[in-house]
Design a protein around this motif. Sequence first.
Motif, mmCIF file in Angstrom:
data_model
loop_
_atom_site.group_PDB
_atom_site.id
_atom_site.type_symbol
_atom_site.label_atom_id
_atom_site.label_comp_id
_atom_site.label_asym_id
_atom_site.label_seq_id
_atom_site.Cartn_x
_atom_site.Cartn_y
_atom_site.Cartn_z
ATOM 1 N N THR A 58 0.821 -1.217 0.000
ATOM 2 C CA THR A 58 0.000 0.000 0.000
ATOM 3 C C THR A 58 0.854 1.266 0.000
ATOM 4 O O THR A 58 0.498 2.250 -0.646
ATOM 5 C CB THR A 58 -0.955 0.023 1.209
ATOM 6 O OG1 THR A 58 -0.198 -0.088 2.414
ATOM 7 C CG2 THR A 58 -1.972 -1.089 1.133
ATOM 8 N N ARG A 62 0.570 4.090 -2.909
ATOM 9 C CA ARG A 62 0.268 5.505 -2.627
ATOM 10 C C ARG A 62 1.361 6.413 -3.196
ATOM 11 O O ARG A 62 1.073 7.450 -3.782
ATOM 12 C CB ARG A 62 0.141 5.730 -1.128
ATOM 13 C CG ARG A 62 -1.097 5.129 -0.522
ATOM 14 C CD ARG A 62 -1.093 5.302 1.000
ATOM 15 N NE ARG A 62 -2.104 4.496 1.631
ATOM 16 C CZ ARG A 62 -3.353 4.877 1.839
ATOM 17 N NH1 ARG A 62 -3.742 6.068 1.450
ATOM 18 N NH2 ARG A 62 -4.213 4.076 2.427
ATOM 19 N N ASP A 78 -2.083 11.344 1.685
ATOM 20 C CA ASP A 78 -2.555 9.989 1.978
ATOM 21 C C ASP A 78 -4.048 9.970 2.284
ATOM 22 O O ASP A 78 -4.725 8.985 2.010
ATOM 23 C CB ASP A 78 -1.774 9.395 3.151
ATOM 24 C CG ASP A 78 -0.368 8.970 2.745
ATOM 25 O OD1 ASP A 78 -0.130 8.800 1.535
ATOM 26 O OD2 ASP A 78 0.477 8.807 3.641
ATOM 27 N N SER A 82 -7.754 5.933 -1.012
ATOM 28 C CA SER A 82 -8.264 4.758 -0.296
ATOM 29 C C SER A 82 -8.039 3.516 -1.165
ATOM 30 O O SER A 82 -8.213 3.555 -2.377
ATOM 31 C CB SER A 82 -9.739 4.914 0.053
ATOM 32 O OG SER A 82 -10.525 4.927 -1.100
ATOM 33 N N SER A 84 -8.964 -0.607 -1.351
ATOM 34 C CA SER A 84 -9.860 -1.641 -0.819
ATOM 35 C C SER A 84 -9.755 -2.893 -1.682
ATOM 36 O O SER A 84 -9.944 -2.819 -2.886
ATOM 37 C CB SER A 84 -11.291 -1.124 -0.821
ATOM 38 O OG SER A 84 -12.174 -2.126 -0.434
ATOM 39 N N ALA A 86 -7.188 -3.832 1.733
ATOM 40 C CA ALA A 86 -5.838 -3.386 2.076
ATOM 41 C C ALA A 86 -4.785 -4.443 1.740
ATOM 42 O O ALA A 86 -3.624 -4.115 1.532
ATOM 43 C CB ALA A 86 -5.769 -3.040 3.556
#
Length: 124
Positions: A58, A62, A78, A82, A84, A86
């Motif tokens: 993740t 990002r 950040d 999001s 989804s 994780a």
Amino acid sequence: MSKTSERGAAAVEFALLAPVLIMLLLGIMEFGRAYNVQISLSSAAREGVRVMAIGNDTTAARTAAKNAATALQPPLADANISISPAVCTAGAQVTFTISYTLATMTGIAGPFPLQGKGVMVCGG
């Protein structure tokens, strides 16, 4: 009718139409800017979901999204991103969403809430 009265009529017509033309020009500029930011968000989301689907990281996803959208002011944080789920398990889909609020240049309309979204199969 004399030439001076025709000049006066032209000045009045211009005074009536000038605000409409200026608003049209400003609207075109705002729409073009919003469209450009939307394309940047979609591209950044696509890059982020690609990194997430391949690397299952993740933080790297990002960072990849932020690096793909460096032209945004203010830059992505950040909190704008999001992911989804994780954890990306092989064969499952991962969704990468960027939510961004674009302030307007003129202050006439907006702010505009924009969203970029990328979906990809994990491990694929």
